[in-house]
Design an enzyme around this catalytic site. Sequence first.
Site, PDB file in Angstrom:
ATOM      1  N   ASP A   1       0.834  -1.205   0.000  1.00  6.73           N
ATOM      2  CA  ASP A   1       0.000   0.000   0.000  1.00  6.73           C
ATOM      3  C   ASP A   1       0.867   1.253   0.000  1.00  6.73           C
ATOM      4  O   ASP A   1       1.813   1.355   0.786  1.00  6.73           O
ATOM      5  CB  ASP A   1      -0.894   0.035   1.240  1.00  6.73           C
ATOM      6  CG  ASP A   1      -1.930  -1.078   1.249  1.00  6.73           C
ATOM      7  OD1 ASP A   1      -2.221  -1.621   0.173  1.00  6.73           O
ATOM      8  OD2 ASP A   1      -2.430  -1.400   2.351  1.00  6.73           O
TER       9      ASP A   1
ATOM     10  N   ASP B   1      -0.423  -3.407  -4.484  1.00  8.86           N
ATOM     11  CA  ASP B   1      -1.745  -3.550  -3.878  1.00  8.86           C
ATOM     12  C   ASP B   1      -2.478  -2.216  -3.970  1.00  8.86           C
ATOM     13  O   ASP B   1      -2.542  -1.617  -5.040  1.00  8.86           O
ATOM     14  CB  ASP B   1      -1.618  -4.054  -2.448  1.00  8.86           C
ATOM     15  CG  ASP B   1      -2.932  -4.614  -1.905  1.00  8.86           C
ATOM     16  OD1 ASP B   1      -3.895  -4.747  -2.673  1.00  8.86           O
ATOM     17  OD2 ASP B   1      -3.003  -4.918  -0.699  1.00  8.86           O
TER      18      ASP B   1
ATOM     19  N   ASP C   1      -5.535   2.645   1.475  1.00 13.06           N
ATOM     20  CA  ASP C   1      -6.355   1.624   2.132  1.00 13.06           C
ATOM     21  C   ASP C   1      -6.633   1.963   3.589  1.00 13.06           C
ATOM     22  O   ASP C   1      -5.758   2.474   4.301  1.00 13.06           O
ATOM     23  CB  ASP C   1      -5.653   0.271   2.068  1.00 13.06           C
ATOM     24  CG  ASP C   1      -5.850  -0.430   0.734  1.00 13.06           C
ATOM     25  OD1 ASP C   1      -6.388   0.208  -0.198  1.00 13.06           O
ATOM     26  OD2 ASP C   1      -5.449  -1.598   0.621  1.00 13.06           O
TER      27      ASP C   1
ATOM     28  N   ARG D   1     -11.772  -0.193  -7.297  1.00 10.62           N
ATOM     29  CA  ARG D   1     -11.645   0.314  -5.928  1.00 10.62           C
ATOM     30  C   ARG D   1     -11.347   1.809  -5.891  1.00 10.62           C
ATOM     31  O   ARG D   1     -10.308   2.244  -5.425  1.00 10.62           O
ATOM     32  CB  ARG D   1     -10.568  -0.453  -5.150  1.00 10.62           C
ATOM     33  CG  ARG D   1     -10.838  -1.940  -5.040  1.00 10.62           C
ATOM     34  CD  ARG D   1      -9.821  -2.633  -4.131  1.00 10.62           C
ATOM     35  NE  ARG D   1     -10.099  -4.062  -4.029  1.00 10.62           N
ATOM     36  CZ  ARG D   1      -9.421  -4.917  -3.260  1.00 10.62           C
ATOM     37  NH1 ARG D   1      -8.418  -4.478  -2.524  1.00 10.62           N
ATOM     38  NH2 ARG D   1      -9.745  -6.197  -3.237  1.00 10.62           N
TER      39      ARG D   1
END
Length: 522
Positions: A163, A192, A196, A245
């Site tokens: 992340d 990734d 997040d 996302r």
Amino acid sequence: MARARTRGIRAVWATTAVAAVAAGALAVMPQASAAATGGVTGYATQNGGTTGGAGGQTVRATTGTQIHAALCGRASSSTPITIQVEGTINHANTAKVSGTSCNTADGVIELKQISNVTIVGVGSGAVFDQLGIHIRESSNIIIQNVTVKNVKKSGSPTSNGGDAIGMESNVRNVWVDHTTLEASGGESEGYDGLFDMKDNTQYVTLSYSILRNSGRGGLIGSSETEVSNSYITYHHNRYENLDSRVPLLRGGTAHIYNNHYAGVNDSGINSRAGGKAKVDNNYFEDSKDVLGTFYTTTTGYWQVSGNIFDNVTWSPASSDYKPAGPNPQSNTSISIPYAYTLDNASCVPDVVSRTAGAGKGLQVSDGSCTPTTPSPDPTTPPTSPDPTTPPPSPDPTTPPSGTNLSIGAGSDGTSKADGTSYGNVRDGNVSTYWSPAGATGSISIKWGSPTAVAKLNIREATGATGRIGSWRVLNADTGAVLATGTGAGVITVPKTTLSKITFEITGSSATPRIAEYETYAG
């Protein structure tokens, strides 16, 4: 009008250079809007607000180790601090630093179990290269004007679970502003999420930032049953060449306004597991399925108004794939507790292109589609000296006047290399020295009765000068930090009466060798 675009995550678009910028004032706006002042906005204004390191010391860092040392050099884990960062921060210059006011780690910028911190890019820019920023069990954090790129969870080197910025475990009140977060591929290439949040993260704002060239923009909640994350605001961000996302919302509430989506390849805002997204005045173009519930049967909700859909395609619905289009309609109502001003969606591509990302002078929209520079102008370099540069000191081989109190005192430390001794730093002989067992460590001078100390003189051994990097001086009786800095030489501390004073080396270019640790009353 449709705009041509190269599809696929491997079509990585060029990275914009980080322009010159200096830190501006970081202020709280109790009633946030997108206008003029450049202060914190959105849900980060709630729950007591987000002020970061306001009111505390300001220090400068050019390595990750120095960032960690600044955190560890505070009197406590909640002492406010602003860390101005310039240059490239990477694995080679980011090491764990120990202390009672921090909990750091190698190979990641670790903001763990701390509060009241601002990290802001200044000067020619701050780039975190293959190095993620991890926020855990922390609160009141501001990250501003930095680029974080190519953080991997597989391959080499790895950092932060892949992340760019990741938050987890009871995080509260974080404002991430004017950042550029980017990867060079998707999960198969080792990357990734860019942004997040999980495990009970709340009251977060992401504003005026660029997220691009990744398989995953970011999630809120790590599973369908992990729905404790909530109250997230996204505004005036650019989402560019992302697969999905943007964000993925599992439970909780998100406010998503005035963002520019250019190239969402697979699915966009994914509200599921009861999540609620208020989606206002965004501009979606050259994208697919930009809103809905995707890849699950646990549905979510949305309230939509004022959005523009330009060359957006919509897939047929199925049991586990429910796009909101081709004519998105609200299926819930969401109340927003803070004030904000909406730009018209038609101008969002232009105003976001001129304000979003690192190196844009922290410009914001005035609420009428016009970029405005906060006052004071953050692009004007400060005229005062670098706050971490110590004042000119005497030749380190010439001690301050008076009696060297270390002669006849005792000494100890955290470790010693073979062939060295703690006593070598107080014997008056520059031919003998102490070294820690590794690159960092501490050495202390101690007395049998309280002694007043106002100056130190750290003298490196011949042939080993310039090895000491970052350090801090501690009142070993209380643990209080008396001074921080870099390099050997004369150090002035507040005159303090104590029984033991510690010089702790938190960073070095090679194994340090301290020939003399001199102490003086004035």
